[in-house]
Design a protein around this motif. Structure first.
Motif, PDB file in Angstrom:
ATOM      1  N   LEU A  48       0.828  -1.208   0.000  1.00 57.64           N
ATOM      2  CA  LEU A  48       0.000   0.000   0.000  1.00 57.64           C
ATOM      3  C   LEU A  48       0.865   1.262   0.000  1.00 57.64           C
ATOM      4  O   LEU A  48       0.521   2.265  -0.625  1.00 57.64           O
ATOM      5  N   PHE A  49       1.979   1.210   0.694  1.00 61.51           N
ATOM      6  CA  PHE A  49       2.870   2.376   0.704  1.00 61.51           C
ATOM      7  C   PHE A  49       3.550   2.586  -0.642  1.00 61.51           C
ATOM      8  O   PHE A  49       4.103   3.662  -0.884  1.00 61.51           O
ATOM      9  N   THR A  50       3.526   1.579  -1.508  1.00 61.30           N
ATOM     10  CA  THR A  50       4.163   1.755  -2.814  1.00 61.30           C
ATOM     11  C   THR A  50       3.171   1.918  -3.959  1.00 61.30           C
ATOM     12  O   THR A  50       3.565   2.361  -5.034  1.00 61.30           O
ATOM     13  N   ASN A  51       1.893   1.572  -3.729  1.00 65.58           N
ATOM     14  CA  ASN A  51       0.967   1.732  -4.852  1.00 65.58           C
ATOM     15  C   ASN A  51      -0.001   2.907  -4.708  1.00 65.58           C
ATOM     16  O   ASN A  51      -0.167   3.690  -5.633  1.00 65.58           O
ATOM     17  N   ILE A  52      -0.618   3.084  -3.541  1.00 68.54           N
ATOM     18  CA  ILE A  52      -1.500   4.251  -3.386  1.00 68.54           C
ATOM     19  C   ILE A  52      -0.742   5.445  -2.817  1.00 68.54           C
ATOM     20  O   ILE A  52      -1.285   6.550  -2.714  1.00 68.54           O
TER      21      ILE A  52
END
Length: 456
Positions: A48-52
């Protein structure tokens, strides 16, 4: 309480985007945050920290994920409740160094977004052409031309809209965040305080909640987070150092509108704001309910024995224009040897936060400059470039273009240049440091900088 992920499947995640395309994988990742499998939870939060939240950028799925993240943080059955709360904070503001030590300048942010909404690619190109023409020298002109030529108006507008949508999504969830200030877990209370401090339009509701927390809190880490959060919401947010082209850097993927350093790690080779502001000023003197004032509370912590709250009190007093000799001494000492303890601000880099606070002072004493330089000399790699920027602001005030002869620099300026020139190769390999040096007119080749400083 209710099911934190209720309504998750009612969202068309496949129709939303994140950094890697369709956001159809986001529901599964959000569910994994409640998993009993620690490795699965860690993998999900990393994804999540790398996609959103990709290198500070937010996307269509970012705002949509916020209500579920906050609900997970509020659910006692969630295994690691601070993770979703810190992710929600990141989605709201990007990297926090873009807003420190002043706080979120939401008025400028909303004005810039509104300006882009009514302009168009041709008008923005004319504005950037004028910006290029204003360059002070050939090196600066070439840099600005490259920024202009890579500017993608449609992409910038999409990113800035996504940034503000995520910010407003977290703002809408602040009642839940404020309720977590009374949570049984100290880590959750600290994370809630950290999150609440980025929303000046909500100061009139948040400051009393932080004041109540500070009245009863015993945990030093929570106290430090609550003090800084209240400090960021108290008084007027000073303007940032430079906002001459808030959206230009977004063309290359930086967070907008407050592009800063860690969002581009490239190795070489407001509605309701006025009322909130008025009430936050009252809080300085009398407190939210006529009790003791916030400055008095900070002075008490500054004189206390606990290192982390003492440091936080100094940070706040400096921001509020109340930096006396004791405050400056505390920040100077922390610039060299920061206190131990966990702090969410600047990813725990208390040395940098201290240096940034000193750099904002109208005039810092020589001892403070030397302390920041001592701290800078102890850094390497990525830690060096934000400290170098703070040291240059302290020593030079504003960039000296064209750069004078080294012999004509003031003693503090000479010491600053020498300290930067003596940084290890691990620091000099980062384009971020070179960009800072370029902005200040300093040589961007390590050997040339050493020669300029008389070290080679």
């Amino acid at each position: 309480m209710g099911e934190p992920l209720a309504g998750l499947d009612g969202i068309d995640w496949a129709g939303l985007d994140h950094a890697y395309g369709s956001a159809e994988d986001v529901p599964g990742l959000l569910r994994a945050l409640s998993s009993s499998d620690e490795e699965k939870r860690e993998a999900a939060v990393g994804e999540l920290f790398t996609n959103i939240f990709h290198q500070g950028s937010r996307y269509g799925a970012s705002a949509a994920a916020v209500p579920f993240l906050v609900a997970l943080a509020a659910d006692p059955d969630t295994p690691e409740r601070t993770w979703p709360l810190y992710l929600a904070s990141a989605l709201a503001i990007g990297y926090d160094e873009a807003h420190l030590p002043s706080g979120v300048d939401i008025t400028a942010w909303r004005e810039e977004t509104a300006r882009l909404r009514v302009t168009g690619p041709a008008a923005e190109k004319r504005r950037l052409d004028a910006w290029v023409a204003e360059a002070a020298n050939e090196q600066e002109r070439l840099y600005r031309e490259a920024e202009r030529d890579h500017f993608d108006f449609a992409r910038v507008l999409r990113l800035i809209e996504a940034d503000l949508a995520a910010y407003d999504a977290v703002r809408a969830a602040l009642p839940t965040v404020r309720s977590l200030l009374g949570d049984d877990g100290a880590g959750v209370r600290a994370a809630a305080a950290y999150t609440a401090g980025w929303f000046p339009e909500e100061a009139s509701a948040t400051l009393p909640a932080l004041d109540a927390l500070l009245d009863a809190e015993q945990d030093p880490t929570v106290i430090a987070h609550a003090l800084i959060a209240a400090g960021l919401l108290t008084g007027e947010t000073p303007p940032a150092q430079s906002r001459d082209h808030l959206t230009t850097a977004a063309a290359s993927g930086e967070q907008t509108p407050h592009a800063q350093t860690r969002d581009r790690l490239t190795a070489v080779g407001p509605a309701g704001g006025s009322m909130a502001l008025a009430r936050s000023r009252e809080h300085l003197v009398a407190g939210p309910a006529g009790g003791r004032g916030f400055l008095s509370r900070c002075r008490e912590h500054l004189a206390a024995a606990e290192p982390l709250p003492r440091w936080a009190a100094a940070i706040v007093l400096a921001r509020l224009g109340a930096a006396d000799a004791t405050v400056i001494a505390e920040l100077a000492a922390s610039s060299t040897s920061p206190p131990e303890g966990d702090a969410a601000f600047l990813e725990g880099d208390l040395r940098l936060y201290s240096a940034l606070a000193l750099a904002e002072l109208e005039e810092a004493p020589p001892d403070a400059v030397d302390a920041v330089l001592d701290g800078l000399s102890r850094t390497s790699d990525m830690e060096s470039f934000p400290m170098a920027g703070a040291a240059l602001r302290l020593a030079f005030g504003t960039p000296a273009v064209p750069l004078p002869r080294f012999a004509d620099l003031a003693p503090a300026q000479q010491r600053t240049v020498r300290t930067i020139a003596e940084l290890p190769p691990e620091s000099w390999r980062w384009g971020n440091l070179l960009e800072i040096l370029r902005a200040w007119g300093l040589p961007t080749v390590h050997d040339e900088c050493r020669r300029y400083a008389g070290l080679a």
